[in-house]
Design an enzyme around this catalytic site. Structure first.
Site, PDB file in Angstrom:
ATOM      1  N   ASN A   1       0.943  -1.057  -0.011  1.00  0.00           N
ATOM      2  CA  ASN A   1      -0.052  -0.365   0.024  1.00  0.00           C
ATOM      3  C   ASN A   1       1.032   1.138   0.126  1.00  0.00           C
ATOM      4  O   ASN A   1       1.570   1.589   1.060  1.00  0.00           O
ATOM      5  CB  ASN A   1      -0.875   0.153   1.280  1.00  0.00           C
ATOM      6  CG  ASN A   1      -1.669   1.300   1.378  1.00  0.00           C
ATOM      7  OD1 ASN A   1      -1.790   2.042   0.544  1.00  0.00           O
ATOM      8  ND2 ASN A   1      -2.279   1.554   2.607  1.00  0.00           N
TER       9      ASN A   1
ATOM     10  N   LYS B   1      -0.056   4.257  -0.422  1.00  0.00           N
ATOM     11  CA  LYS B   1      -0.703   5.533   0.343  1.00  0.00           C
ATOM     12  C   LYS B   1      -0.262   6.655  -0.184  1.00  0.00           C
ATOM     13  O   LYS B   1      -0.314   6.589  -1.771  1.00  0.00           O
ATOM     14  CB  LYS B   1       0.100   5.606   1.792  1.00  0.00           C
ATOM     15  CG  LYS B   1      -0.051   4.507   2.541  1.00  0.00           C
ATOM     16  CD  LYS B   1       0.277   4.511   3.969  1.00  0.00           C
ATOM     17  CE  LYS B   1       0.304   3.232   4.700  1.00  0.00           C
ATOM     18  NZ  LYS B   1       0.264   3.529   6.331  1.00  0.00           N
TER      19      LYS B   1
ATOM     20  N   HIS C   1      -9.199   0.968   5.342  1.00  0.00           N
ATOM     21  CA  HIS C   1      -7.917   1.036   6.091  1.00  0.00           C
ATOM     22  C   HIS C   1      -8.119   1.891   7.050  1.00  0.00           C
ATOM     23  O   HIS C   1      -8.891   2.886   7.304  1.00  0.00           O
ATOM     24  CB  HIS C   1      -7.095   1.937   4.857  1.00  0.00           C
ATOM     25  CG  HIS C   1      -5.376   1.847   5.306  1.00  0.00           C
ATOM     26  ND1 HIS C   1      -5.040   2.492   6.262  1.00  0.00           N
ATOM     27  CD2 HIS C   1      -4.474   1.008   5.168  1.00  0.00           C
ATOM     28  CE1 HIS C   1      -3.847   2.091   6.500  1.00  0.00           C
ATOM     29  NE2 HIS C   1      -3.465   1.146   5.856  1.00  0.00           N
TER      30      HIS C   1
ATOM     31  N   GLU D   1      -6.462   4.539   8.089  1.00  0.00           N
ATOM     32  CA  GLU D   1      -6.438   5.732   8.039  1.00  0.00           C
ATOM     33  C   GLU D   1      -7.393   6.432   7.695  1.00  0.00           C
ATOM     34  O   GLU D   1      -8.210   7.461   7.556  1.00  0.00           O
ATOM     35  CB  GLU D   1      -5.203   6.035   7.014  1.00  0.00           C
ATOM     36  CG  GLU D   1      -3.800   5.612   7.599  1.00  0.00           C
ATOM     37  CD  GLU D   1      -2.942   5.222   6.975  1.00  0.00           C
ATOM     38  OE1 GLU D   1      -2.735   5.299   5.539  1.00  0.00           O
ATOM     39  OE2 GLU D   1      -1.944   4.442   7.451  1.00  0.00           O
TER      40      GLU D   1
ATOM     41  N   GLU E   1      -5.067  -5.440  10.740  1.00  0.00           N
ATOM     42  CA  GLU E   1      -4.130  -4.505  10.940  1.00  0.00           C
ATOM     43  C   GLU E   1      -4.213  -3.717  12.433  1.00  0.00           C
ATOM     44  O   GLU E   1      -5.120  -2.763  12.279  1.00  0.00           O
ATOM     45  CB  GLU E   1      -4.004  -3.505   9.640  1.00  0.00           C
ATOM     46  CG  GLU E   1      -3.813  -3.990   8.276  1.00  0.00           C
ATOM     47  CD  GLU E   1      -3.571  -2.902   7.470  1.00  0.00           C
ATOM     48  OE1 GLU E   1      -2.239  -3.149   6.967  1.00  0.00           O
ATOM     49  OE2 GLU E   1      -4.022  -1.993   7.027  1.00  0.00           O
TER      50      GLU E   1
ATOM     51  N   GLY F   1       2.634   1.870  10.433  1.00  0.00           N
ATOM     52  CA  GLY F   1       3.712   3.040  10.363  1.00  0.00           C
ATOM     53  C   GLY F   1       4.159   3.377  11.603  1.00  0.00           C
ATOM     54  O   GLY F   1       4.804   4.499  11.893  1.00  0.00           O
TER      55      GLY F   1
ATOM     56  N   SER G   1       3.616  -2.513  10.400  1.00  0.00           N
ATOM     57  CA  SER G   1       5.238  -2.747  10.267  1.00  0.00           C
ATOM     58  C   SER G   1       5.813  -3.910   9.985  1.00  0.00           C
ATOM     59  O   SER G   1       6.686  -4.371  10.518  1.00  0.00           O
ATOM     60  CB  SER G   1       5.618  -2.090  11.667  1.00  0.00           C
ATOM     61  OG  SER G   1       4.989  -0.807  11.893  1.00  0.00           O
TER      62      SER G   1
ATOM     63  N   GLY H   1       2.843  -1.157   4.139  1.00  0.00           N
ATOM     64  CA  GLY H   1       2.995   0.332   3.885  1.00  0.00           C
ATOM     65  C   GLY H   1       4.408   0.683   3.585  1.00  0.00           C
ATOM     66  O   GLY H   1       4.938   0.412   2.664  1.00  0.00           O
TER      67      GLY H   1
HETATM   68  C1  PEP Z   1      -0.635  -0.262   5.870  1.00  0.00           C
HETATM   69  O1  PEP Z   1      -0.432   0.790   5.371  1.00  0.00           O
HETATM   70  O2  PEP Z   1      -1.412  -1.011   5.920  1.00  0.00           O
HETATM   71  C2  PEP Z   1       0.473  -0.613   6.770  1.00  0.00           C
HETATM   72  C3  PEP Z   1       0.339  -1.784   7.472  1.00  0.00           C
HETATM   73  O3  PEP Z   1       1.586   0.351   6.953  1.00  0.00           O
HETATM   74  P1  PEP Z   1       3.023  -0.022   7.523  1.00  0.00           P
HETATM   75  O4  PEP Z   1       3.504  -1.390   6.986  1.00  0.00           O
HETATM   76  O5  PEP Z   1       3.858   0.867   7.259  1.00  0.00           O
HETATM   77  O6  PEP Z   1       2.928  -0.225   9.088  1.00  0.00           O
END
Ligand code: PEP
Length: 256
Positions: free
Chosen positions: A9, A11, A95, A97, A168, A174, A214, A235
């Site tokens: 992703n 973003k 998601h 966010e 998630e 992040g 992460s 991400g």
């Molecule tokens: C995501 O954007 O779904 C995500 C898990 O981000 P990250 O891997 O940066 O934590």
């Protein structure tokens, strides 16, 4: 046996030329992907260019969001017809966010899932997961159950092949914090058991459940070798070719 599906992703990151370079770099390494399904999810404005860059490789292209209405006066939104026209194969829904920064409700997310599944060309990748305070209050399973039940209301079990769930935990996205392999496995097993009750055991056995939060090349192997972890939604680490390929090859090495 469920295949591993690893999606990046991207973003709201990358210029067009950076997105093309990343996509081309991944496509050039696709011979090392083994049995792993790999997808990239660029910003809407880069979908066309990224699709061209991965053409001929096994990499699929998804969208970060979609709107449920077919067309009309919805300034700034993108319809399923537009995604199909671009050759997009699936879209993220819910998601964290979008849930927590853009305040999208479970009801809106459900409409998006149904709109995607109404198009045979498209799939829906529904994200679920708890906030840190919810985990501390031992509400993780209740949050997942609520998000699954509201997000998937009205979904037909026959659409299982076009549906993916991403667990998630919001506190891990992040932040550099990652759920332990056991925390991930427990949440995934709960998700699968909930889906078995909501739909049927065959549906639950078939559906891919990704972990996100992460994920990096260094922790992917341990997470992906958990029995109910069928992939990763990545991400930050998906923005670098070598790091993302490291996650994919870790997945390939789990021999699921
Ligand atoms: C995501 O954007 O779904 C995500 C898990 O981000 P990250 O891997 O940066 O934590």
């Amino acid at each position: 046996m469920r295949k591993i599906f690893i999606a990046g992703n991207w973003k709201m990151n990358l210029t067009k030329s950076e997105a093309i370079a990343l996509a081309s770099g991944l496509a050039a390494k696709s011979s090392s992907f083994g049995n792993v399904e790999v997808g990239v999810i660029p910003a809407f404005v880069h979908i066309d260019a990224v699709s061209a860059a991965v053409k001929g490789s096994p990499i699929s292209v998804g969208a970060q969001d979609v709107y449920f209405e077919k067309n009309g006066a919805f300034t700034g939104e993108i319809s399923t017809d537009m995604l199909v026209d671009l050759g997009v194969q699936y879209a993220l829904v819910g998601h964290s966010e979008r849930r927590h920064i853009l305040k999208e409700s479970d009801e809106l997310l459900n409409k998006k899932v149904l709109a995607l599944l109404a198009r045979k060309e498209l799939g829906a990748l529904l994200c679920v997961g708890e906030l840190l305070e919810e985990r501390k209050a031992e509400k993780t399973f209740a949050v997942i159950e609520h998000q699954l039940k509201t997000g998937l209301a009205g979904v037909d079990a026959s659409h299982v092949d076009r549906l993916v769930i991403a667990y998630e935990p919001v506190w891990a996205i992040g932040t550099g914090l990652t759920a332990s392999p056991q925390q991930a496995q427990d949440a995934h097993a709960f998700t699968r058991a909930t889906l078995a009750k909501m739909f049927n055991p065959d549906f639950a056995n078939k559906i891919q459940i990704q972990y996100g939060g992460s994920v990096k090349a260094s922790n992917a192997g341990e997470l992906l070798s958990q029995p109910d972890v069928d992939g990763a939604l990545v991400g930050g680490a998906s923005l670098k070719v070598d790091e993302f390929v490291g996650i994919i090859t870790a997945g390939a090495a789990t021999k699921k």
